[in-house]
Scaffold this motif. Structure first.
Motif, PDB file in Angstrom:
ATOM      1  N   TYR A  59       0.843  -1.202   0.000  1.00 41.15           N
ATOM      2  CA  TYR A  59       0.000   0.000   0.000  1.00 41.15           C
ATOM      3  C   TYR A  59       0.877   1.251   0.000  1.00 41.15           C
ATOM      4  O   TYR A  59       0.653   2.195  -0.756  1.00 41.15           O
ATOM      5  CB  TYR A  59      -0.878  -0.040   1.258  1.00 41.15           C
ATOM      6  CG  TYR A  59      -1.958   1.014   1.378  1.00 41.15           C
ATOM      7  CD1 TYR A  59      -3.213   0.807   0.819  1.00 41.15           C
ATOM      8  CD2 TYR A  59      -1.745   2.182   2.085  1.00 41.15           C
ATOM      9  CE1 TYR A  59      -4.227   1.750   0.970  1.00 41.15           C
ATOM     10  CE2 TYR A  59      -2.740   3.137   2.234  1.00 41.15           C
ATOM     11  CZ  TYR A  59      -3.983   2.911   1.668  1.00 41.15           C
ATOM     12  OH  TYR A  59      -4.983   3.846   1.817  1.00 41.15           O
ATOM     13  N   ALA A  60       1.930   1.231   0.835  1.00 36.77           N
ATOM     14  CA  ALA A  60       2.839   2.380   0.909  1.00 36.77           C
ATOM     15  C   ALA A  60       3.662   2.501  -0.369  1.00 36.77           C
ATOM     16  O   ALA A  60       3.790   3.584  -0.946  1.00 36.77           O
ATOM     17  CB  ALA A  60       3.761   2.239   2.118  1.00 36.77           C
ATOM     18  N   ALA A  61       4.213   1.377  -0.831  1.00 41.80           N
ATOM     19  CA  ALA A  61       5.116   1.406  -1.983  1.00 41.80           C
ATOM     20  C   ALA A  61       4.427   1.994  -3.207  1.00 41.80           C
ATOM     21  O   ALA A  61       5.062   2.654  -4.028  1.00 41.80           O
ATOM     22  CB  ALA A  61       5.615  -0.006  -2.294  1.00 41.80           C
ATOM     23  N   LEU A  73       0.869  -5.764 -10.343  1.00 43.43           N
ATOM     24  CA  LEU A  73       0.528  -6.634  -9.222  1.00 43.43           C
ATOM     25  C   LEU A  73      -0.117  -7.940  -9.719  1.00 43.43           C
ATOM     26  O   LEU A  73      -0.648  -8.715  -8.934  1.00 43.43           O
ATOM     27  CB  LEU A  73      -0.432  -5.912  -8.257  1.00 43.43           C
ATOM     28  CG  LEU A  73       0.116  -4.644  -7.616  1.00 43.43           C
ATOM     29  CD1 LEU A  73      -0.942  -3.963  -6.751  1.00 43.43           C
ATOM     30  CD2 LEU A  73       1.349  -4.952  -6.768  1.00 43.43           C
ATOM     31  N   PHE A  74      -0.056  -8.141 -11.046  1.00 43.83           N
ATOM     32  CA  PHE A  74      -0.679  -9.332 -11.637  1.00 43.83           C
ATOM     33  C   PHE A  74       0.281  -9.945 -12.635  1.00 43.83           C
ATOM     34  O   PHE A  74       1.171  -9.276 -13.146  1.00 43.83           O
ATOM     35  CB  PHE A  74      -1.974  -8.952 -12.367  1.00 43.83           C
ATOM     36  CG  PHE A  74      -2.998  -8.337 -11.462  1.00 43.83           C
ATOM     37  CD1 PHE A  74      -3.931  -9.129 -10.809  1.00 43.83           C
ATOM     38  CD2 PHE A  74      -3.018  -6.967 -11.250  1.00 43.83           C
ATOM     39  CE1 PHE A  74      -4.870  -8.561  -9.959  1.00 43.83           C
ATOM     40  CE2 PHE A  74      -3.953  -6.392 -10.410  1.00 43.83           C
ATOM     41  CZ  PHE A  74      -4.885  -7.194  -9.757  1.00 43.83           C
ATOM     42  N   THR A 123       0.016 -11.347  -8.169  1.00 46.77           N
ATOM     43  CA  THR A 123       1.312 -11.750  -7.624  1.00 46.77           C
ATOM     44  C   THR A 123       1.198 -11.808  -6.106  1.00 46.77           C
ATOM     45  O   THR A 123       0.168 -11.447  -5.529  1.00 46.77           O
ATOM     46  CB  THR A 123       2.385 -10.711  -7.977  1.00 46.77           C
ATOM     47  OG1 THR A 123       2.001  -9.472  -7.384  1.00 46.77           O
ATOM     48  CG2 THR A 123       2.514 -10.525  -9.475  1.00 46.77           C
ATOM     49  N   ALA A 124       2.278 -12.236  -5.459  1.00 42.85           N
ATOM     50  CA  ALA A 124       2.274 -12.292  -3.991  1.00 42.85           C
ATOM     51  C   ALA A 124       1.973 -10.904  -3.426  1.00 42.85           C
ATOM     52  O   ALA A 124       1.216 -10.758  -2.454  1.00 42.85           O
ATOM     53  CB  ALA A 124       3.625 -12.790  -3.489  1.00 42.85           C
ATOM     54  N   GLU A 125       2.568  -9.873  -4.054  1.00 42.91           N
ATOM     55  CA  GLU A 125       2.318  -8.503  -3.590  1.00 42.91           C
ATOM     56  C   GLU A 125       0.853  -8.125  -3.767  1.00 42.91           C
ATOM     57  O   GLU A 125       0.251  -7.507  -2.885  1.00 42.91           O
ATOM     58  CB  GLU A 125       3.175  -7.514  -4.393  1.00 42.91           C
ATOM     59  CG  GLU A 125       4.629  -7.497  -3.992  1.00 42.91           C
ATOM     60  CD  GLU A 125       5.328  -6.249  -4.512  1.00 42.91           C
ATOM     61  OE1 GLU A 125       4.968  -5.806  -5.625  1.00 42.91           O
ATOM     62  OE2 GLU A 125       6.206  -5.730  -3.813  1.00 42.91           O
ATOM     63  N   ALA A 148      -1.166  -9.764  -1.114  1.00 44.73           N
ATOM     64  CA  ALA A 148      -0.955  -9.139   0.195  1.00 44.73           C
ATOM     65  C   ALA A 148      -1.729  -7.829   0.284  1.00 44.73           C
ATOM     66  O   ALA A 148      -2.354  -7.537   1.307  1.00 44.73           O
ATOM     67  CB  ALA A 148       0.533  -8.888   0.425  1.00 44.73           C
ATOM     68  N   LEU A 149      -1.702  -7.057  -0.813  1.00 43.96           N
ATOM     69  CA  LEU A 149      -2.404  -5.771  -0.800  1.00 43.96           C
ATOM     70  C   LEU A 149      -3.902  -5.981  -0.598  1.00 43.96           C
ATOM     71  O   LEU A 149      -4.533  -5.305   0.214  1.00 43.96           O
ATOM     72  CB  LEU A 149      -2.140  -5.001  -2.099  1.00 43.96           C
ATOM     73  CG  LEU A 149      -2.889  -3.685  -2.246  1.00 43.96           C
ATOM     74  CD1 LEU A 149      -2.487  -2.702  -1.151  1.00 43.96           C
ATOM     75  CD2 LEU A 149      -2.643  -3.048  -3.616  1.00 43.96           C
ATOM     76  N   VAL A 150      -4.462  -6.952  -1.327  1.00 45.15           N
ATOM     77  CA  VAL A 150      -5.908  -7.171  -1.205  1.00 45.15           C
ATOM     78  C   VAL A 150      -6.259  -7.734   0.170  1.00 45.15           C
ATOM     79  O   VAL A 150      -7.269  -7.348   0.772  1.00 45.15           O
ATOM     80  CB  VAL A 150      -6.411  -8.066  -2.363  1.00 45.15           C
ATOM     81  CG1 VAL A 150      -7.843  -8.509  -2.124  1.00 45.15           C
ATOM     82  CG2 VAL A 150      -6.294  -7.305  -3.677  1.00 45.15           C
ATOM     83  N   ASP A 151      -5.387  -8.609   0.710  1.00 42.83           N
ATOM     84  CA  ASP A 151      -5.610  -9.078   2.088  1.00 42.83           C
ATOM     85  C   ASP A 151      -5.660  -7.898   3.043  1.00 42.83           C
ATOM     86  O   ASP A 151      -6.495  -7.848   3.957  1.00 42.83           O
ATOM     87  CB  ASP A 151      -4.487 -10.023   2.531  1.00 42.83           C
ATOM     88  CG  ASP A 151      -4.671 -11.410   1.945  1.00 42.83           C
ATOM     89  OD1 ASP A 151      -5.762 -11.657   1.383  1.00 42.83           O
ATOM     90  OD2 ASP A 151      -3.739 -12.223   2.038  1.00 42.83           O
ATOM     91  N   TYR A 152      -4.733  -6.949   2.835  1.00 43.42           N
ATOM     92  CA  TYR A 152      -4.687  -5.769   3.697  1.00 43.42           C
ATOM     93  C   TYR A 152      -5.968  -4.958   3.561  1.00 43.42           C
ATOM     94  O   TYR A 152      -6.582  -4.569   4.560  1.00 43.42           O
ATOM     95  CB  TYR A 152      -3.470  -4.925   3.331  1.00 43.42           C
ATOM     96  CG  TYR A 152      -3.440  -3.553   3.967  1.00 43.42           C
ATOM     97  CD1 TYR A 152      -3.205  -3.397   5.324  1.00 43.42           C
ATOM     98  CD2 TYR A 152      -3.648  -2.406   3.205  1.00 43.42           C
ATOM     99  CE1 TYR A 152      -3.173  -2.150   5.917  1.00 43.42           C
ATOM    100  CE2 TYR A 152      -3.623  -1.147   3.774  1.00 43.42           C
ATOM    101  CZ  TYR A 152      -3.389  -1.021   5.133  1.00 43.42           C
ATOM    102  OH  TYR A 152      -3.366   0.225   5.712  1.00 43.42           O
TER     103      TYR A 152
END
Lengths: 499, 207
Positions: free
Chosen positions: B60-62, B148-149, B180-182, B185-189
């Motif tokens: 989210y920050a990146a 991110l995909f 992707t893993a990132e 993670a973003l969607v989990d967040y």
């Protein structure tokens, strides 16, 4: 204690021989470090310009090919912080350090024994910033606004800052006996404040892992201080030196100058929380900031009145002097910036403006309209004196001036009008977010045009700065800053009489 | 010498007050926040974040989400946030006590995300939005986050979290678009963003 005359430019003038030969001994000794910081400032201003144009294009049309959709490191989420960091820590800070050390050395009449220390500081600062900017582009941001530089880059920057600060104190410590000037107070304090807030914010937020709810308070305390206690006192210190110098009169009121300084020192550190109206902080913190923001009008009006009364009566004959123009417009923007700042910090107004383009326009009025304009003026005054050369073309300087004025004016009014519409639309829950985006589309387009004008202004400035090194022929020192030789003769005469 | 000492002492004392108030004080007091316990059910509020949230917060920050999205809800008399259904109550300091990094944000070019995980519970909605925002909201000015995909050849069974894309976004036959893993993670967040528990110091707004 300082006396009335102390505020005036009663420094000991270098003898007539050195006048003709070029920069004084003091100036020659600080030439290289000041020019390194000045050149770094220009370099980062150009980098910032490129990312500014990119970010504003992306805000306007995220899907256009020139917005580089799909390229992670050029996406808005990275181009925007890179623009801001290059602008604030590259251009504004390097230019401010350069002008600050020039002023201190001049006031203290101490030729530098070795310029190795400040040169090293300049190199370290540039390395730290370059590392930090590349990290943001790669996605390794620290994630706090205006503190995006990751901890390792921030640490390098802090080393550079510490060196500059220690050096500034050393100069002051070894000064020749004599009066101290209000400019010295502003600049020395600015170095102290900046080192303090930069260390605190980075240590608490990244090294010491501040608890979540404390982070916004620390972050916005830092941002408020960065503007009010770092950039502002640097610019005020410069203007307090240049205005009396150019009109050849002492500062109008010594008491007003002291009042302005101490009220800034008192209220300047308390203004940051106004960005977080309604936020998850104790209400008294936000209220304290609102009160401080309103009280900040005291130092601002004191400074504005002092400048105005000093320059009054001489403005007509000086209006063609580019240095005066930049400084006067910058000082006017400072007053406007402060008045707007206290207006939008009131809860009733702020709740409409706080998340909108008005905030962006307000910050640009401060960063560009106020701070950068005064620093441009400082460059136009200082660089010819350091090099003993003349700016290549006055037309170029005037073009720079007008692109700046039209650009920042357009940007400010566009973002203020667009932001008001956006604010009232956000306030009405019946208007969906997508419709709000639609409403501000035309203003984002005009923003793009305004940014383009400012980027052109920055390019002209950079070209003028490059030309003075490359092409300009050495001229008589006193004629260096655009004066006809007749004016220059008068000026020497009057300065000698002041001394 | 006196002048310099006086200047530094004055500046130091005046600024020290601000430092104590806005840096030292919040750092110390907010570290001591305790959860609220519901007397009847024994439920603790806030409940705490899932383990993956911190990782997603980095993404989210990146990608600078916080330059356009805020994460705090103002009280009913301080803005339209509650009327816009961005939350049922204002957010307070305790809401953020488990967040490693807090992104309050100061711009609302996009919607407030304080409770986005409460409004949207389907990961697919987030994937489609991040992949191509106009496909979800036509007027959106949000950029696409294609990095991110990844588009890859389907091997055996299609992946469970393959993004359901339509029209010209759809991958060629035999291929699938997966986060992707990132991206995951973003969607989990984002799914974890829900401050929908009660806190005594911030009662729900009444009409």
């Amino acid at each position: 204690m300082m006396n009335q005359a102390a505020i005036s430019e009663r420094e000991i003038q270098p003898g007539p021989a050195t006048e003709r030969d070029g920069p004084s001994v003091v100036e020659r000794s600080i030439r290289v470090p000041v020019l390194i910081f000045f050149a770094s400032g220009v370099f980062w201003l150009i980098v910032a310009s490129a990312f500014w144009l990119l970010a504003s294009s992306q805000m306007h049309k995220p899907t256009a090919w020139w917005a580089f959709p799909g390229v992670a490191w050029l996406s808005f989420g990275r181009s925007y912080p890179v623009f801001l960091n290059c602008f604030v820590y590259g251009w504004a800070t390097c230019a401010g350090i350069g002008a600050g050390i020039w002023l201190l050395a001049r006031f203290c009449h101490v030729p530098l024994r070795s310029s190795l220390f400040p040169i090293l500081a300049g190199v370290i600062w540039n390395i730290g910033l370059a590392v930090g900017v590349l990290s943001i582009l790669a996605g390794a941001t620290a994630g706090f606004q205006l503190l995006e530089l990751p901890s390792y880059a921030a640490f390098i920057l802090f080393l550079g800052l510490l060196m500059v600060g220690l050096w500034a104190i050393t100069i002051f410590w070894n000064r020749k006996p004599g009066p101290t000037y209000i400019s010295q107070w502003y600049i020395l304090s600015a170095f102290l404040w900046f080192s303090w807030i930069y260390a605190t914010a980075n240590i608490l937020l990244t090294f010491a892992g501040a608890p979540g709810p404390a982070q916004p308070a620390i972050n916005w305390w830092y941002i408020g201080n960065l503007l009010d206690l770092w950039l502002t006192p640097i610019a005020l210190g410069i203007a307090y030196y240049l205005i009396p110098k150019l009109v050849e009169r002492p500062v109008y009121s010594y008491r007003l100058a002291l009042f302005g300084f101490w009220s800034l020192a008192l209220f300047g550190g308390w203004t940051g929380m106004t960005q977080l109206l309604g936020g998850p902080l104790p209400a008294w913190m936000i209220t304290a900031s609102i009160v401080a923001k309103v009280l900040m009008l005291l130092p601002v009006l004191a400074v504005a009145a002092n400048y105005h009364l000093t320059i009054k009566g001489s403005f007509e004959e000086l209006r063609w002097n580019p240095v005066v123009r930049f400084i006067v417009i910058g000082s006017m923007a400072y007053t406007a910036y402060a008045v707007e700042g206290s207006l939008i910090s009131f809860r009733s107004i702020g709740q409409i403006t706080q998340f909108t383009l008005i905030t962006v326009g307000h910050n640009q009025l401060g960063l560009f309209g106020f701070y950068s304009m005064i620093l441009f003026g400082a460059y136009y005054y200082i660089v010819p004196r350091l090099l003993g050369r003349q700016w290549l073309s006055q037309a170029m300087v005037m073009a720079h001036f007008w692109f700046c004025v039209v650009g920042i004016g357009l940007l400010f009014f566009d973002l203020t009008i667009g932001g008001s519409i956006q604010g009232f639309a956000l306030q009405d829950p019946q208007i969906p977010m997508a419709a709000v985006s639609d409403l501000i589309q035309p203003f984002l387009m005009v923003q793009n045009v305004a940014v383009l004008l400012l980027v052109v202004a920055n390019l002209i400035f950079a070209a003028a700065f490059a030309f003075i090194f490359l092409i300009s022929a050495p001229v008589k020192y006193r004629a260096a800053a655009f004066e006809s030789s007749a004016e220059a003769t008068n000026k020497v005469a009057s300065e000698v009489s002041v001394a | 010498m006196n002048k310099l000492t006086g200047l530094f002492l004055g500046v130091f004392l005046l600024f020290g007050l601000s430092w104590l108030t806005f840096a030292a004080y919040p750092y110390i007091t907010f570290a001591g926040l305790q959860r609220s316990k519901d007397e009847a059910t024994g439920a603790l509020a806030p409940p705490g974040n899932p383990g993956t949230a911190d990782q997603g917060a980095r993404v989210y920050a990146a990608n600078g989400c916080f330059y356009c999205h805020s994460q705090f809800v103002r009280d009913k008399n301080a803005g339209s946030d509650i009327d816009r259904k961005w939350g049922k109550r204002r957010t307070v300091a305790r809401d953020y006590m488990f967040d490693r990094q807090v992104f309050l944000g100061t711009s609302r070019l996009g919607a407030d995300l304080t409770n986005v995980g409460d409004r949207q519970t389907d990961p697919q909605w987030f994937y489609r939005l991040l992949y191509n925002p106009p496909a979800v909201t036509p007027e959106s000015v949000m950029p696409a986050y294609r990095w991110l995909f990844e588009t890859r050849l389907i091997q055996g069974q299609p992946s469970a979290d393959a993004v359901k894309l339509e029209g010209k976004d759809a991958p060629p036959p035999g291929y699938e678009v997966v986060p992707t893993a990132e991206g995951k993670a973003l969607v989990d967040y984002l799914l974890s963003l829900k401050k929908n528990y009660p806190l005594p110091e911030a009662p729900e707004a009444t009409e």
